[in-house]
Design a protein around this motif. Structure first.
Motif, PDB file in Angstrom:
ATOM      1  N   LYS A  43       0.855  -1.190   0.000  1.00  0.00           N
ATOM      2  CA  LYS A  43       0.000   0.000   0.000  1.00  0.00           C
ATOM      3  C   LYS A  43       0.879   1.222   0.000  1.00  0.00           C
ATOM      4  N   VAL A  44       0.585   2.156  -0.887  1.00  0.00           N
ATOM      5  CA  VAL A  44       1.313   3.418  -0.883  1.00  0.00           C
ATOM      6  C   VAL A  44       0.302   4.554  -0.720  1.00  0.00           C
ATOM      7  N   PRO A  45       0.281   5.193   0.451  1.00  0.00           N
ATOM      8  CA  PRO A  45      -0.634   6.317   0.642  1.00  0.00           C
ATOM      9  C   PRO A  45      -0.208   7.520  -0.189  1.00  0.00           C
ATOM     10  N   GLN A  46      -1.180   8.405  -0.426  1.00  0.00           N
ATOM     11  CA  GLN A  46      -0.937   9.642  -1.170  1.00  0.00           C
ATOM     12  C   GLN A  46       0.233  10.426  -0.569  1.00  0.00           C
ATOM     13  N   GLY A  47       1.126  10.870  -1.438  1.00  0.00           N
ATOM     14  CA  GLY A  47       2.209  11.735  -0.988  1.00  0.00           C
ATOM     15  C   GLY A  47       3.334  11.017  -0.277  1.00  0.00           C
ATOM     16  N   GLN A  48       3.303   9.703  -0.285  1.00  0.00           N
ATOM     17  CA  GLN A  48       4.355   8.976   0.408  1.00  0.00           C
ATOM     18  C   GLN A  48       5.392   8.479  -0.595  1.00  0.00           C
ATOM     19  N   SER A  49       6.589   8.298  -0.095  1.00  0.00           N
ATOM     20  CA  SER A  49       7.629   7.724  -0.925  1.00  0.00           C
ATOM     21  C   SER A  49       7.984   6.356  -0.367  1.00  0.00           C
ATOM     22  N   LEU A  50       7.660   5.339  -1.126  1.00  0.00           N
ATOM     23  CA  LEU A  50       7.949   3.989  -0.679  1.00  0.00           C
ATOM     24  C   LEU A  50       9.092   3.425  -1.513  1.00  0.00           C
ATOM     25  N   VAL A  51      10.041   2.809  -0.836  1.00  0.00           N
ATOM     26  CA  VAL A  51      11.159   2.218  -1.545  1.00  0.00           C
ATOM     27  C   VAL A  51      11.123   0.710  -1.352  1.00  0.00           C
ATOM     28  N   VAL A  52      11.238  -0.001  -2.446  1.00  0.00           N
ATOM     29  CA  VAL A  52      11.279  -1.458  -2.380  1.00  0.00           C
ATOM     30  C   VAL A  52      12.727  -1.888  -2.527  1.00  0.00           C
ATOM     31  N   ILE A  53      13.194  -2.654  -1.565  1.00  0.00           N
ATOM     32  CA  ILE A  53      14.537  -3.218  -1.680  1.00  0.00           C
ATOM     33  C   ILE A  53      14.408  -4.723  -1.829  1.00  0.00           C
ATOM     34  N   GLY A  54      15.469  -5.359  -2.242  1.00  0.00           N
ATOM     35  CA  GLY A  54      15.417  -6.803  -2.416  1.00  0.00           C
ATOM     36  C   GLY A  54      16.500  -7.251  -3.356  1.00  0.00           C
ATOM     37  N   GLY A  55      16.816  -8.540  -3.293  1.00  0.00           N
ATOM     38  CA  GLY A  55      17.925  -9.077  -4.066  1.00  0.00           C
ATOM     39  C   GLY A  55      17.690  -8.972  -5.554  1.00  0.00           C
ATOM     40  N   SER A  56      18.777  -9.172  -6.291  1.00  0.00           N
ATOM     41  CA  SER A  56      18.690  -9.137  -7.746  1.00  0.00           C
ATOM     42  C   SER A  56      17.846 -10.312  -8.230  1.00  0.00           C
ATOM     43  N   GLY A  57      16.954 -10.048  -9.148  1.00  0.00           N
ATOM     44  CA  GLY A  57      16.143 -11.116  -9.717  1.00  0.00           C
ATOM     45  C   GLY A  57      14.978 -11.561  -8.859  1.00  0.00           C
ATOM     46  N   THR A  58      14.618 -10.766  -7.860  1.00  0.00           N
ATOM     47  CA  THR A  58      13.489 -11.151  -7.009  1.00  0.00           C
ATOM     48  C   THR A  58      12.159 -10.652  -7.566  1.00  0.00           C
ATOM     49  N   ILE A 229       9.938   1.678   3.851  1.00  0.00           N
ATOM     50  CA  ILE A 229      10.728   0.728   3.068  1.00  0.00           C
ATOM     51  C   ILE A 229      10.047  -0.626   3.103  1.00  0.00           C
ATOM     52  N   ALA A 230      10.025  -1.292   1.968  1.00  0.00           N
ATOM     53  CA  ALA A 230       9.475  -2.636   1.906  1.00  0.00           C
ATOM     54  C   ALA A 230      10.533  -3.545   1.317  1.00  0.00           C
ATOM     55  N   MET A 231      10.603  -4.753   1.858  1.00  0.00           N
ATOM     56  CA  MET A 231      11.590  -5.680   1.308  1.00  0.00           C
ATOM     57  C   MET A 231      10.877  -6.838   0.630  1.00  0.00           C
ATOM     58  N   ILE A 232      11.315  -7.126  -0.576  1.00  0.00           N
ATOM     59  CA  ILE A 232      10.713  -8.218  -1.345  1.00  0.00           C
ATOM     60  C   ILE A 232      11.683  -9.388  -1.351  1.00  0.00           C
ATOM     61  N   HIS A 233      11.135 -10.569  -1.135  1.00  0.00           N
ATOM     62  CA  HIS A 233      11.974 -11.766  -1.166  1.00  0.00           C
ATOM     63  C   HIS A 233      11.110 -12.942  -1.608  1.00  0.00           C
ATOM     64  N   GLU A 234      11.620 -13.700  -2.551  1.00  0.00           N
ATOM     65  CA  GLU A 234      10.897 -14.853  -3.097  1.00  0.00           C
ATOM     66  C   GLU A 234       9.463 -14.502  -3.489  1.00  0.00           C
ATOM     67  N   GLY A 235       9.313 -13.362  -4.113  1.00  0.00           N
ATOM     68  CA  GLY A 235       8.010 -13.011  -4.669  1.00  0.00           C
ATOM     69  C   GLY A 235       6.994 -12.514  -3.674  1.00  0.00           C
ATOM     70  N   ARG A 236       7.422 -12.224  -2.440  1.00  0.00           N
ATOM     71  CA  ARG A 236       6.491 -11.649  -1.470  1.00  0.00           C
ATOM     72  C   ARG A 236       7.138 -10.486  -0.756  1.00  0.00           C
ATOM     73  N   ILE A 237       6.297  -9.590  -0.220  1.00  0.00           N
ATOM     74  CA  ILE A 237       6.825  -8.534   0.634  1.00  0.00           C
ATOM     75  C   ILE A 237       6.985  -9.140   2.023  1.00  0.00           C
ATOM     76  N   ILE A 238       8.230  -9.242   2.477  1.00  0.00           N
ATOM     77  CA  ILE A 238       8.431  -9.925   3.763  1.00  0.00           C
ATOM     78  C   ILE A 238       8.570  -8.943   4.913  1.00  0.00           C
ATOM     79  N   TRP A 239       8.803  -7.685   4.590  1.00  0.00           N
ATOM     80  CA  TRP A 239       8.915  -6.695   5.657  1.00  0.00           C
ATOM     81  C   TRP A 239       8.522  -5.347   5.111  1.00  0.00           C
ATOM     82  N   CYS A 240       7.868  -4.567   5.907  1.00  0.00           N
ATOM     83  CA  CYS A 240       7.471  -3.238   5.459  1.00  0.00           C
ATOM     84  C   CYS A 240       7.372  -2.352   6.691  1.00  0.00           C
TER      85      CYS A 240
END
Ligand SMILES: Nc1ncnc2c1ncn2[C@@H]1O[C@H](COP(=O)(O)OP(=O)(O)OP(=O)(O)O)[C@@H](O)[C@H]1O
Ligand SMILES: [Mg+2]
Lengths: 274, 281
Positions: A43-58, A229-240
């Motif tokens: 979910k990204v609320p209006q006016g927010q800056s969300l960054v997705v981090i995660g390994g290469s190829g995820t 910040i949200a972290m993606i791993h194995e096709g899911r968001i595992i932390w936000c």
């Protein structure tokens, strides 16, 4: 009379974006038998800056392309301003695109056009703006990413990789879109220029009220531009979570990623590299 | 002991691997079925692509600048190739038909043969094939490169429809310019036959021209021009289609280019037969 309707309209406008500018629910995408996204919720609320981090190829780039409608997710729902965007027809999709600005990982500049034409492309061809007006805006946006006027008359092939990236960024923000997508905006830039770009992204979000969804491997940049910040791993968001919580989380995956350790629960990257 | 088990195993394997004959029959049926299903899939996809492209040719917004550029690129820059092809075809046609007809004392038919063959068949087909090689390949390579470097995706995110911006101008230009090229080719081809007949075979200029004029009917030229329009559409459509669906980097673009030229050439020959049947039977 009019004021009340205005107020209600404003309230509604506020409520919908407050609830979410952009929302992904259970988005799944596979290529043949390879499952890349296994149910992304974001979910990204209006006016927010969300960054997705995660390994290469995820699947970070794939996720962005699904949101933009360049790839069709197998399942799930993607809402923009509270409206479902899956299965939109061509005209509605085109209208929706006017809200978006995207920086591609590989810049994806039009190599048969001059640099300023690249930056002005969305304005001239997409919105029917006059060429001279668009050129003025293009040069202004180019200045914001540290490119001077002479560069405007060159072709993409005559630019360095980092310069191309900045042109891509200028092109993405040229039409002041409501939602900005940045796929690795600072990769390939020197630290000073990277910081200029970070500032530009912050400015776009803070001053223009845009919503931003960025992807990056550059933790310094992530800390600087992210609200969340949200972290993606194995096709899911595992932390936000908010940036502040990044260093205090007990999530081992996040911990390993932000410290860049080879040992830890994330092994598939290393396995692939070996 | 070891040897024995090994032996047993190989025999077992043999029996296991031995398929009954019905399996082979089924396998080949499957292969044939696959091919046919894939063929239908490809035709369906191409038809969808065509429908979408043609729709966008007629729906605004239009891009007159791009259409102009394509008209020049396809029309003007193909002139030398098409002109040379037509010239030498007309010349060799006069030469060959003369040797043939001389055996029956029918040299007078040379002018007619040249003008009919050139306007009805040779100019449209050869120009179509040449343009398929020159323009179809370029379209597939250009659009294919844009696809694999994500330029087409970028265009979509800037709310410009690639069907309108990239494909419609090419299709318009291809369909309009090939008839023009063929008309020029007709004239040059007949002129080539005239040159050879006058300077090489000793015909009298006045006679040759009257014979040409008397033999030629409007339908000969018009049918050739209609064919040219269809071939232009085919070349542009297949060039764009293969480029637009190109995959996997440089190799994919190469394959797209080859496929565009080969499929356009074959379709030109097939459509040539169908259109001839329609016009002259
Ligand atoms: N068009 C495609 N066809 C098949 N597989 C694809 C396609 N696009 C991406 N993939 C696969 O999806 C996976 C995720 O790709 P993606 O580009 O999203 O990675 P990423 O997270 O952006 O990585 P990076 O940080 O290196 O850019 C990769 O393993 C890739 O092989
Ligand atoms: Mg990526």
């Amino acid at each position: 009379m009019t004021t009340t309707t205005d107020q209600t309209a404003k309230q509604e406008e506020k409520e919908i974006p407050e609830s979410c500018k952009l929302q992904l629910c259970g988005v799944k995408k596979s290529f043949n038998s390879k499952k890349v996204l296994r149910g992304i919720d974001l979910k990204v609320p209006q006016g927010q800056s969300l960054v997705v981090i995660g390994g290469s190829g995820t699947g970070k780039s794939v996720m962005l392309k699904c949101v933009l409608g360049l790839l069709h997710p197998d399942e799930g729902s993607i809402m923009v301003d509270g409206r479902e965007t899956m299965g939109l027809d061509a005209r509605d999709r085109n209208r929706l695109m006017k809200k978006f600005g995207m920086l591609f990982q590989g810049a994806a500049l039009f190599d048969s056009m001059k640099i300023w034409e690249n930056v002005a492309f969305g304005l001239v061809q997409g919105r029917g703006m006059d060429r001279n007006d668009a050129q003025a805006i293009a040069l202004e946006k180019m200045k914001a990413v540290g490119l001077d006027e002479q560069v405007g008359d060159l072709y993409p092939a005559e630019l360095s990789g980092g310069m191309q990236k900045r042109v891509g960024l200028a092109r993405a923000v040229a039409a002041n879109p409501e939602i900005l997508f940045f796929d690795e905006p600072t990769t390939g830039l020197d630290p000073i220029m990277a910081d200029v770009i970070n500032e530009l992204i912050i400015k776009s979000v803070k001053e223009l009220g845009a919503t931003a969804l960025s992807i990056t491997h550059d933790m310094a940049s992530a800390r600087k531009i992210a609200d969340v910040i949200a972290m993606i791993h194995e096709g899911r968001i595992i932390w936000c979570g908010p940036v502040g919580e990044l260093d205090h989380t007990d999530n081992e995956y996040v911990d390993q990623f932000i410290h860049g350790r080879a040992e830890g629960p994330i092994t598939d990257i290393i396995g692939k590299a070996a | 002991m070891d040897a024995d088990t090994k032996h047993d195993r190989t025999v077992e394997d043999c029996i296991k691997n031995c398929k009954p004959v019905t399996d082979y029959v089924l396998d080949s049926c499957e292969a044939i079925g696959h091919t046919i299903v894939n063929l239908f899939l490809a035709v369906g996809r191409l038809a969808m692509f065509m429908a979408q492209s043609v729709l966008h040719v007629f729906l605004p917004p239009f891009f007159p600048r791009l259409i102009g550029r394509q008209l020049i690129d396809i029309g003007y820059y193909s002139l030398p190739v098409v002109g040379m092809t037509a010239l030498f075809t007309g010349m060799v046609l006069a030469l060959q038909s003369y040797t043939g007809f001389a055996r029956f004392n029918a040299e007078g038919a040379v002018a007619g043969v040249v003008v009919l063959s050139v306007t009805r068949e040779l100019a449209p087909v050869l120009a179509g094939l040449m343009v398929a090689g020159r323009v179809g390949a370029a379209m597939a390579a250009e659009i294919g490169t844009m696809r694999v470097t994500e330029q087409i995706d970028a265009m979509v995110t800037l709310s410009v429809n690639p069907f309108k911006y990239l494909i419609a101008p090419r299709i318009i230009a291809g369909t309009l310019m090939l008839p023009v090229l063929v008309l020029v080719g007709d004239i040059i081809g007949v002129f080539g036959g005239y040159i050879v007949s006058i300077y090489n075979l000793g015909f009298s200029p006045g006679n040759y021209l009257t014979q040409t004029w008397n033999m030629m009917e409007t339908i000969d030229v018009v049918s050739g021009l209609v064919k040219a329009g269809v071939f232009g559409l085919v070349v542009a459509m297949l060039g764009c289609y293969h480029g637009f669906n190109s995959q996997r980097g440089a190799q994919g673009v190469g394959a797209a280019t080859t496929n565009a030229v080969v499929s356009a050439s074959i379709l030109i020959l097939i459509f040539n037969y169908i259109l001839t049947q329609v016009f002259f039977s």
